[in-house]
Motif scaffolding. Structure first.
Motif, PDB file in Angstrom:
ATOM      1  N   LYS A  72       0.841  -1.203   0.000  1.00 59.43           N
ATOM      2  CA  LYS A  72       0.000   0.000   0.000  1.00 59.43           C
ATOM      3  C   LYS A  72       0.875   1.251   0.000  1.00 59.43           C
ATOM      4  O   LYS A  72       1.969   1.258   0.546  1.00 59.43           O
ATOM      5  CB  LYS A  72      -0.902   0.011   1.226  1.00 59.43           C
ATOM      6  N   LYS A  73       0.343   2.301  -0.603  1.00 60.53           N
ATOM      7  CA  LYS A  73       1.027   3.591  -0.675  1.00 60.53           C
ATOM      8  C   LYS A  73       1.476   4.023   0.718  1.00 60.53           C
ATOM      9  O   LYS A  73       0.709   3.980   1.682  1.00 60.53           O
ATOM     10  CB  LYS A  73       0.096   4.633  -1.288  1.00 60.53           C
ATOM     11  N   LEU A  74       2.717   4.460   0.839  1.00 58.28           N
ATOM     12  CA  LEU A  74       3.320   4.786   2.127  1.00 58.28           C
ATOM     13  C   LEU A  74       2.574   5.885   2.873  1.00 58.28           C
ATOM     14  O   LEU A  74       2.460   5.843   4.098  1.00 58.28           O
ATOM     15  CB  LEU A  74       4.783   5.180   1.916  1.00 58.28           C
ATOM     16  N   GLU A  75       2.029   6.862   2.171  1.00 55.71           N
ATOM     17  CA  GLU A  75       1.346   7.981   2.820  1.00 55.71           C
ATOM     18  C   GLU A  75       0.137   7.520   3.652  1.00 55.71           C
ATOM     19  O   GLU A  75      -0.299   8.228   4.550  1.00 55.71           O
ATOM     20  CB  GLU A  75       0.897   9.020   1.795  1.00 55.71           C
ATOM     21  N   TYR A  76      -0.393   6.353   3.359  1.00 56.56           N
ATOM     22  CA  TYR A  76      -1.514   5.825   4.135  1.00 56.56           C
ATOM     23  C   TYR A  76      -1.128   5.656   5.611  1.00 56.56           C
ATOM     24  O   TYR A  76      -1.964   5.821   6.500  1.00 56.56           O
ATOM     25  CB  TYR A  76      -1.964   4.482   3.561  1.00 56.56           C
ATOM     26  N   PHE A  77       0.118   5.344   5.870  1.00 59.65           N
ATOM     27  CA  PHE A  77       0.577   5.063   7.230  1.00 59.65           C
ATOM     28  C   PHE A  77       1.048   6.312   7.965  1.00 59.65           C
ATOM     29  O   PHE A  77       1.427   6.236   9.124  1.00 59.65           O
ATOM     30  CB  PHE A  77       1.694   4.021   7.183  1.00 59.65           C
ATOM     31  N   ILE A  78       1.021   7.456   7.305  1.00 61.01           N
ATOM     32  CA  ILE A  78       1.408   8.722   7.920  1.00 61.01           C
ATOM     33  C   ILE A  78       0.141   9.461   8.345  1.00 61.01           C
ATOM     34  O   ILE A  78      -0.786   9.610   7.545  1.00 61.01           O
ATOM     35  CB  ILE A  78       2.213   9.585   6.927  1.00 61.01           C
ATOM     36  N   PRO A  79       0.059   9.922   9.594  1.00 64.11           N
ATOM     37  CA  PRO A  79      -1.147  10.623  10.042  1.00 64.11           C
ATOM     38  C   PRO A  79      -1.409  11.890   9.225  1.00 64.11           C
ATOM     39  O   PRO A  79      -0.512  12.709   9.045  1.00 64.11           O
ATOM     40  CB  PRO A  79      -0.847  10.985  11.498  1.00 64.11           C
ATOM     41  N   GLU A  80      -2.625  12.001   8.696  1.00 63.40           N
ATOM     42  CA  GLU A  80      -3.031  13.173   7.923  1.00 63.40           C
ATOM     43  C   GLU A  80      -4.548  13.139   7.753  1.00 63.40           C
ATOM     44  O   GLU A  80      -5.196  12.173   8.104  1.00 63.40           O
ATOM     45  CB  GLU A  80      -2.339  13.200   6.552  1.00 63.40           C
ATOM     46  N   SER A  81      -5.108  14.182   7.178  1.00 64.68           N
ATOM     47  CA  SER A  81      -6.532  14.214   6.882  1.00 64.68           C
ATOM     48  C   SER A  81      -6.817  13.239   5.738  1.00 64.68           C
ATOM     49  O   SER A  81      -6.217  13.324   4.678  1.00 64.68           O
ATOM     50  CB  SER A  81      -6.956  15.627   6.486  1.00 64.68           C
ATOM     51  N   ARG A  82      -7.733  12.307   5.940  1.00 61.79           N
ATOM     52  CA  ARG A  82      -8.001  11.265   4.960  1.00 61.79           C
ATOM     53  C   ARG A  82      -9.291  11.503   4.168  1.00 61.79           C
ATOM     54  O   ARG A  82      -9.694  10.665   3.385  1.00 61.79           O
ATOM     55  CB  ARG A  82      -8.078   9.915   5.641  1.00 61.79           C
ATOM     56  N   VAL A  83      -9.927  12.624   4.335  1.00 63.24           N
ATOM     57  CA  VAL A  83     -11.190  12.903   3.662  1.00 63.24           C
ATOM     58  C   VAL A  83     -10.958  13.014   2.159  1.00 63.24           C
ATOM     59  O   VAL A  83     -10.148  13.816   1.703  1.00 63.24           O
ATOM     60  CB  VAL A  83     -11.835  14.196   4.212  1.00 63.24           C
ATOM     61  N   GLY A  84     -11.646  12.196   1.395  1.00 61.23           N
ATOM     62  CA  GLY A  84     -11.563  12.243  -0.055  1.00 61.23           C
ATOM     63  C   GLY A  84     -10.263  11.736  -0.652  1.00 61.23           C
ATOM     64  O   GLY A  84     -10.014  11.938  -1.832  1.00 61.23           O
ATOM     65  N   ARG A  85      -9.431  11.066   0.115  1.00 57.76           N
ATOM     66  CA  ARG A  85      -8.138  10.579  -0.371  1.00 57.76           C
ATOM     67  C   ARG A  85      -8.247   9.121  -0.798  1.00 57.76           C
ATOM     68  O   ARG A  85      -8.958   8.336  -0.198  1.00 57.76           O
ATOM     69  CB  ARG A  85      -7.072  10.683   0.723  1.00 57.76           C
TER      70      ARG A  85
END
Length: 181
Positions: A72-85
């Motif tokens: 899975k894409k690495l950014e998934y595991f970094i805390p961030e706003s996930r709305v619409g991603r």
């Protein structure tokens, strides 16, 4: 519910009779960083794999490895706003033949080649399965040779390529742990 019980009973009987023909059964997993690419630009990814190794009755030199990868894409595991991603990922099943060479007592080198069945989810509107090929190379330390331990640790690279439809591909540089059963 009756069908599920029949499937469980059949699976138990089938697999218990199949394991009678297996030698040197091992289980392991690896975790790695790499890249996935489909009908999109490549994205940095984190992947995990679980697998089993075994020798069949007709081959002492070649091991067979079967398992499952999820990348899975690495950014998934970094805390961030996930709305619409949407986070790209792939998953695959594989079977490989593995050749192993012993290097200076406790070190080893493995080369593998095999077939994969890969699910391309690199773009949000793509969800297809396709056959492919996979290669891997691993080197490591076999602690089984020290104090009759049952653990092996390794470092390697795994590459796979779908051969139809979107020709999705991946590679992972990984750390591996295997337990001899």
């Amino acid at each position: 519910m009756l069908i599920n019980k029949k499937i469980i009973i059949f699976s138990f009987i089938f697999f218990s009779s199949q394991f009678a023909q297996l030698n040197n059964f091992n289980a392991g997993l690896y975790l790695g960083l790499g890249e996935i690419k489909g009908n999109s630009s490549p994205v940095t990814s984190l992947g995990i794999s679980v697998f089993t190794d075994f020798n069949l009755w007709f081959s002492e030199e070649v091991k067979f490895r079967t398992g499952f990868n999820y990348v899975k894409k690495l950014e998934y595991f970094i805390p961030e706003s996930r709305v619409g991603r949407y986070y790209s990922f792939i998953k695959l099943f594989f079977i490989k033949s593995i050749l192993e060479q012993k290097l200076y007592k406790i070190f080893y080198l493995e080369e593998g080649i095999g077939l994969i069945y890969i699910n391309d989810r690199t773009v949000s509107d793509i969800n297809n399965w396709q056959p492919g090929i996979s290669f891997n190379l691993t080197t490591g330390i076999d602690f089984c040779e020290i104090n009759n331990n049952k653990v092996r640790l390794g470092f390697g690279i795994d590459y796979g390529l779908g051969i139809t439809k979107t020709t999705v591909s991946y590679y992972l540089v990984y750390l591996c742990a295997m337990l001899k059963i």
